[in-house]
Motif scaffolding. Sequence first.
Motif, PDB file in Angstrom:
ATOM      1  N   LYS A  19      54.691  59.571  62.038  1.00  0.00           N
ATOM      2  CA  LYS A  19      53.982  60.064  63.589  1.00  0.00           C
ATOM      3  C   LYS A  19      52.992  61.027  63.437  1.00  0.00           C
ATOM      4  O   LYS A  19      53.932  62.328  62.574  1.00  0.00           O
ATOM      5  CB  LYS A  19      55.843  60.167  64.531  1.00  0.00           C
ATOM      6  CG  LYS A  19      56.753  59.063  64.310  1.00  0.00           C
ATOM      7  CD  LYS A  19      57.194  59.695  65.055  1.00  0.00           C
ATOM      8  CE  LYS A  19      58.564  58.717  65.083  1.00  0.00           C
ATOM      9  NZ  LYS A  19      59.635  58.781  65.756  1.00  0.00           N
ATOM     10  N   GLU A  20      52.188  60.917  64.156  1.00  0.00           N
ATOM     11  CA  GLU A  20      50.926  61.817  64.687  1.00  0.00           C
ATOM     12  C   GLU A  20      50.917  61.847  65.761  1.00  0.00           C
ATOM     13  O   GLU A  20      50.090  60.310  66.000  1.00  0.00           O
ATOM     14  CB  GLU A  20      50.046  61.039  63.409  1.00  0.00           C
ATOM     15  CG  GLU A  20      48.674  62.488  63.307  1.00  0.00           C
ATOM     16  CD  GLU A  20      49.165  63.908  63.005  1.00  0.00           C
ATOM     17  OE1 GLU A  20      49.073  64.854  63.609  1.00  0.00           O
ATOM     18  OE2 GLU A  20      49.874  64.090  62.266  1.00  0.00           O
ATOM     19  N   LYS A  21      50.886  62.995  66.115  1.00  0.00           N
ATOM     20  CA  LYS A  21      50.371  63.047  67.765  1.00  0.00           C
ATOM     21  C   LYS A  21      50.822  61.886  68.200  1.00  0.00           C
ATOM     22  O   LYS A  21      50.150  61.621  69.223  1.00  0.00           O
ATOM     23  CB  LYS A  21      49.379  63.414  68.249  1.00  0.00           C
ATOM     24  CG  LYS A  21      48.462  64.680  67.411  1.00  0.00           C
ATOM     25  CD  LYS A  21      46.800  65.026  67.735  1.00  0.00           C
ATOM     26  CE  LYS A  21      47.049  66.566  67.393  1.00  0.00           C
ATOM     27  NZ  LYS A  21      45.478  66.531  67.280  1.00  0.00           N
ATOM     28  N   GLY A  22      52.008  61.362  68.357  1.00  0.00           N
ATOM     29  CA  GLY A  22      52.989  59.767  69.325  1.00  0.00           C
ATOM     30  C   GLY A  22      52.399  59.269  68.679  1.00  0.00           C
ATOM     31  O   GLY A  22      52.883  57.876  68.813  1.00  0.00           O
ATOM     32  N   SER A  23      51.163  58.968  67.921  1.00  0.00           N
ATOM     33  CA  SER A  23      51.144  57.468  67.219  1.00  0.00           C
ATOM     34  C   SER A  23      51.290  57.008  66.183  1.00  0.00           C
ATOM     35  O   SER A  23      52.200  58.145  65.429  1.00  0.00           O
ATOM     36  CB  SER A  23      49.656  57.617  66.144  1.00  0.00           C
ATOM     37  OG  SER A  23      48.191  57.019  67.375  1.00  0.00           O
ATOM     38  N   LYS A  24      52.516  55.709  66.004  1.00  0.00           N
ATOM     39  CA  LYS A  24      53.313  55.469  64.310  1.00  0.00           C
ATOM     40  C   LYS A  24      52.595  55.204  64.245  1.00  0.00           C
ATOM     41  O   LYS A  24      52.032  53.897  63.781  1.00  0.00           O
ATOM     42  CB  LYS A  24      54.323  54.917  65.471  1.00  0.00           C
ATOM     43  CG  LYS A  24      55.031  55.370  66.194  1.00  0.00           C
ATOM     44  CD  LYS A  24      56.764  54.236  66.674  1.00  0.00           C
ATOM     45  CE  LYS A  24      57.354  54.974  67.505  1.00  0.00           C
ATOM     46  NZ  LYS A  24      58.015  54.146  68.252  1.00  0.00           N
ATOM     47  N   PHE A  25      52.604  55.457  62.555  1.00  0.00           N
ATOM     48  CA  PHE A  25      52.033  54.498  61.349  1.00  0.00           C
ATOM     49  C   PHE A  25      53.078  53.785  60.579  1.00  0.00           C
ATOM     50  O   PHE A  25      53.736  54.390  59.953  1.00  0.00           O
ATOM     51  CB  PHE A  25      51.227  55.567  60.702  1.00  0.00           C
ATOM     52  CG  PHE A  25      49.947  55.900  60.996  1.00  0.00           C
ATOM     53  CD1 PHE A  25      48.701  55.292  61.334  1.00  0.00           C
ATOM     54  CD2 PHE A  25      50.224  57.195  61.662  1.00  0.00           C
ATOM     55  CE1 PHE A  25      47.436  56.633  62.096  1.00  0.00           C
ATOM     56  CE2 PHE A  25      49.117  57.410  62.623  1.00  0.00           C
ATOM     57  CZ  PHE A  25      48.021  57.162  62.817  1.00  0.00           C
ATOM     58  N   PHE A  26      53.301  52.818  60.342  1.00  0.00           N
ATOM     59  CA  PHE A  26      54.083  51.454  59.909  1.00  0.00           C
ATOM     60  C   PHE A  26      53.471  51.322  58.460  1.00  0.00           C
ATOM     61  O   PHE A  26      52.791  50.987  58.280  1.00  0.00           O
ATOM     62  CB  PHE A  26      55.015  50.948  60.425  1.00  0.00           C
ATOM     63  CG  PHE A  26      56.072  50.974  61.809  1.00  0.00           C
ATOM     64  CD1 PHE A  26      57.154  51.256  61.179  1.00  0.00           C
ATOM     65  CD2 PHE A  26      55.192  51.087  62.617  1.00  0.00           C
ATOM     66  CE1 PHE A  26      58.516  51.571  62.299  1.00  0.00           C
ATOM     67  CE2 PHE A  26      55.782  51.876  63.930  1.00  0.00           C
ATOM     68  CZ  PHE A  26      57.493  51.585  63.609  1.00  0.00           C
ATOM     69  N   GLY A  27      54.207  52.147  57.181  1.00  0.00           N
ATOM     70  CA  GLY A  27      53.474  51.932  55.823  1.00  0.00           C
ATOM     71  C   GLY A  27      54.155  51.040  55.177  1.00  0.00           C
ATOM     72  O   GLY A  27      55.493  51.139  54.260  1.00  0.00           O
ATOM     73  N   TYR A  28      53.148  49.682  54.584  1.00  0.00           N
ATOM     74  CA  TYR A  28      54.026  48.407  53.600  1.00  0.00           C
ATOM     75  C   TYR A  28      53.027  49.119  52.117  1.00  0.00           C
ATOM     76  O   TYR A  28      51.888  48.988  52.167  1.00  0.00           O
ATOM     77  CB  TYR A  28      53.869  47.800  53.617  1.00  0.00           C
ATOM     78  CG  TYR A  28      54.990  47.630  56.001  1.00  0.00           C
ATOM     79  CD1 TYR A  28      56.064  47.480  55.539  1.00  0.00           C
ATOM     80  CD2 TYR A  28      54.013  47.550  56.966  1.00  0.00           C
ATOM     81  CE1 TYR A  28      56.987  47.046  56.866  1.00  0.00           C
ATOM     82  CE2 TYR A  28      54.516  47.794  58.052  1.00  0.00           C
ATOM     83  CZ  TYR A  28      55.820  47.159  58.090  1.00  0.00           C
ATOM     84  OH  TYR A  28      56.720  47.104  59.370  1.00  0.00           O
ATOM     85  N   ALA A  29      53.922  48.462  50.925  1.00  0.00           N
ATOM     86  CA  ALA A  29      52.970  48.734  49.685  1.00  0.00           C
ATOM     87  C   ALA A  29      53.522  46.829  49.116  1.00  0.00           C
ATOM     88  O   ALA A  29      55.294  46.063  49.313  1.00  0.00           O
ATOM     89  CB  ALA A  29      53.781  49.177  48.762  1.00  0.00           C
ATOM     90  N   PHE A  30      53.004  45.938  49.240  1.00  0.00           N
ATOM     91  CA  PHE A  30      53.302  44.269  48.282  1.00  0.00           C
ATOM     92  C   PHE A  30      52.474  44.199  47.276  1.00  0.00           C
ATOM     93  O   PHE A  30      51.413  44.492  46.381  1.00  0.00           O
ATOM     94  CB  PHE A  30      52.354  43.304  49.073  1.00  0.00           C
ATOM     95  CG  PHE A  30      53.535  43.343  50.477  1.00  0.00           C
ATOM     96  CD1 PHE A  30      54.700  43.078  51.307  1.00  0.00           C
ATOM     97  CD2 PHE A  30      52.746  44.082  51.745  1.00  0.00           C
ATOM     98  CE1 PHE A  30      54.805  42.698  52.203  1.00  0.00           C
ATOM     99  CE2 PHE A  30      53.318  44.623  52.990  1.00  0.00           C
ATOM    100  CZ  PHE A  30      54.381  43.534  53.111  1.00  0.00           C
TER     101      PHE A  30
END
Length: 201
Positions: A19-30
């Motif tokens: 999370k950064e300043k209210g934004s959510k970043f969902f991370g994935y590796a495939f």
Amino acid sequence: MKEDTYKTIKKPSEEILFKEKGSKFFGYAFPVLTEDDVKEKLELLKKKHHSARHFCYAYQIGIEKTQYRANDDGEPNNSAGLPIYGQIQSFGVTNILVVSVRYFGGTKLDVGGLISAYKTSAQLALEASEILVKTIDVNYQLKFNYDLMNVVQRIIKEKNLEIVSQTLEMDCEYVISVRKNDAKAIFTIFDSLYKLTIKKC
């Protein structure tokens, strides 16, 4: 790392959230091998996160000859895809897709903030992945008569080679997998056998 090895991931990573300043970043590796694999994984994520604003990603495919792509998906130029690709390079992995799915939180991030957030999201996804070291292998096709079967089997066992496929009909045909660094020596051994033909697949 030896020159005939490379690093990749065994299976998809766990989902990570940054999370950064209210934004959510969902991370994935495939793990991926083709561009079709990449498209398929992105489509799955778009179904899962149907209200997300940005699906930024980078991938690298190939071992000795690699191809890569970095996509900002609507974020400012080079603020998302390249920071993600930078982490792929930093971890030294290939045959991989890393995606960061962003939900906008109401506060705009400047380009520096975006670069940092996407880099961190990618880093966390890669840290959550099981990284493997694999060997670069060469496949050879062997053709020989049945009277050579014992000799061929003995060499395969002694040299710890893998039989990829075998066809036993009028004569015998094996496809064997050999580690790249050993390929010349193995070729020479089989090539010296009378009535056996060997060629690279």
